[in-house]
Design an enzyme around this catalytic site. Structure first.
Site, short mmCIF file in Angstrom:
data_model
loop_
_atom_site.label_atom_id
_atom_site.label_comp_id
_atom_site.label_asym_id
_atom_site.label_seq_id
_atom_site.Cartn_x
_atom_site.Cartn_y
_atom_site.Cartn_z
N MET A 172 0.85 -1.19 0.00
CA MET A 172 0.00 0.00 0.00
C MET A 172 0.89 1.24 0.00
O MET A 172 1.80 1.35 0.81
CB MET A 172 -0.91 0.01 1.23
CG MET A 172 -2.16 0.88 1.05
SD MET A 172 -3.15 1.03 2.56
CE MET A 172 -3.50 -0.67 2.91
N HIS A 173 0.61 2.16 -0.95
CA HIS A 173 1.46 3.34 -1.02
C HIS A 173 0.73 4.59 -1.48
O HIS A 173 1.27 5.69 -1.39
CB HIS A 173 2.63 3.08 -1.98
CG HIS A 173 2.21 3.02 -3.42
ND1 HIS A 173 1.65 1.90 -3.97
CD2 HIS A 173 2.26 3.94 -4.42
CE1 HIS A 173 1.37 2.12 -5.25
NE2 HIS A 173 1.73 3.36 -5.54
N ARG A 174 -0.50 4.47 -1.99
CA ARG A 174 -1.17 5.65 -2.55
C ARG A 174 -1.52 6.64 -1.45
O ARG A 174 -2.03 6.25 -0.39
CB ARG A 174 -2.42 5.23 -3.33
CG ARG A 174 -2.07 4.42 -4.56
CD ARG A 174 -3.22 4.22 -5.50
NE ARG A 174 -2.78 3.42 -6.64
CZ ARG A 174 -2.18 3.90 -7.72
NH1 ARG A 174 -1.99 5.21 -7.83
NH2 ARG A 174 -1.79 3.10 -8.69
N ASP B 240 -2.79 -1.59 -3.48
CA ASP B 240 -3.38 -0.47 -4.20
C ASP B 240 -2.53 -0.13 -5.43
O ASP B 240 -2.62 0.94 -5.99
CB ASP B 240 -3.58 0.76 -3.31
CG ASP B 240 -2.30 1.29 -2.68
OD1 ASP B 240 -1.20 0.83 -3.07
OD2 ASP B 240 -2.38 2.17 -1.80
#
Length: 361
Positions: free
Chosen positions: A208-210, A282
């Site tokens: 997850m990075h957004r 994501d």
């Protein structure tokens, strides 16, 4: 014919590597195509070491523009200025860009303003979400592209609706899948496998990075609580992005089934993915790889530029509401996730099709 092949980040190198390998193969058979691999320096990644290039047999760049970081505008400007200087010193005949990073857009603009033709690999994909910088990069690049290499019929439809001449569109497949299939037999078991006594289908992989998902502490915490509360006794392996790690440090979330690791190499990460029960992410690119490997994928986004992974593959858009996670995990754990199929031309032979077109040009 000299072709500039542009890369700005690790995933770009994975996309261009099979194209370069195919060009070299054709050169050995007498092809007149030459290439210059240009690294814009958009992303400085400590894992972009000799090991990275050697592991995947990726050639080292011929040129590094060393643009570095900065705001969107600063980075775009530096790449454009430095690439323009390179082209004025030694022009190419075609600039080939891949994907949707800032380098893709910036080098396309610089080339086109010098009357150099642009070829875009992964043209036509759209999320229709203008809050994503990548979407703007795609739209601008495709508006000035000469040769459109597409991964799906959906991409063709998007381009035709935008007024692109159908004769400029080439359905070739997906170069990321070329790289995946070429290296699948070489996936490497990471140290965490034995350290945590992992077993096939006994864990989930998470990325997850957004910003919309990780920048708000309460949102990230709620995501994690829902995942941990509804994933049974499965371990969760989370190679954590630096952006996400900063937020995790603030929220201080610990759980005996949650295992945070440093970002992994391509071969190690995909070993984990191939043996996981499922992936929660994501990311866009990972949904392509899970589709080909037949691994269930839960995507924490409200839209995707890769709809074929949902329509044909193993991916499902869960959305960005944490309340959507429990029912999705319930379906997964009860064995009711759909099997999926591999999209057309995602067969490991995309690069030969691209080079066929380049030779015709």
């Amino acid at each position: 014919m000299l072709i500039d092949i542009i890369a700005g980040a690790r995933p770009n190198f994975m996309k261009v590597a099979p194209i370069i390998h195919e060009i070299k193969k054709r050169q050995s058979l007498g092809s007149s195509i030459e290439f210059r691999l240009v690294h814009t320096g958009q992303h400085y990644d400590k894992k972009m070491s000799d090991d990275f290039f050697d592991q995947l047999n990726i050639p080292h760049p011929d040129v590094n523009l060393e643009s570095g970081s900065g705001t969107q505008a600063e980075q775009t400007a530096k790449i454009m200025v430095r690439y323009e200087q390179l082209l004025m010193e030694k022009p190419c005949e075609i600039t080939l860009v891949v994907g949707d990073v800032t380098s893709t857009m910036a080098c396309s603009i610089a080339a086109k303003k010098l009357n150099i033709r642009v070829a875009h690999v992964e043209a036509g994909i759209r999320s229709f979400d203008l809050s994503m910088p990548e979407e703007i990069n795609r739209m601008v690049t495709d508006s000035i592209t000469d040769y459109f290499f597409i991964t799906s019929e959906t991409a063709r439809e998007n381009l035709l609706k935008a007024g692109v001449d159908s004769g400029k569109i080439y359905f070739v497949g997906n170069t990321m899948i070329d790289t995946l299939l070429k290296n699948r037999s070489r996936f490497q078991q990471p140290e965490v496998w034995n350290e945590l006594n992992l077993s096939p289908k006994g864990y989930l992989v998470m990325t997850m990075h957004r910003p919309a998902n990780v920048d708000a502490e309460h949102k990230l915490k709620e995501f994690m609580f829902k995942i941990l509360d509804h994933s049974g006794d499965l371990s969760i392996i989370f190679p954590i992005h630096p952006r996400t790690a900063k937020v995790f440090d603030r929220i201080g979330l610990f759980h005996d089934r949650l295992h945070l690791t440093e970002p992994m190499s391509y071969l190690e990460f995909n070993y984990l993915v191939e043996n996981a029960m499922a992936v929660i992410t994501d990311s866009g690119g990972i949904t392509e790889e899970t589709t080909v490997m037949g691994i269930p994928c839960l995507t924490l986004r409200d839209n995707t530029e890769r709809p074929e992974t949902c329509e044909i593959g193993t991916n499902e858009l869960i959305g960005t509401d944490p309340l959507n996670i429990p029912p999705a995990l319930e379906r997964l754990l009860s064995g009711n996730w759909r099997k999926g199929e591999i999209p057309a031309l995602w067969d490991g032979k995309t690069s030969p099709r691209i080079v066929d077109v380049l030779e015709q040009i």
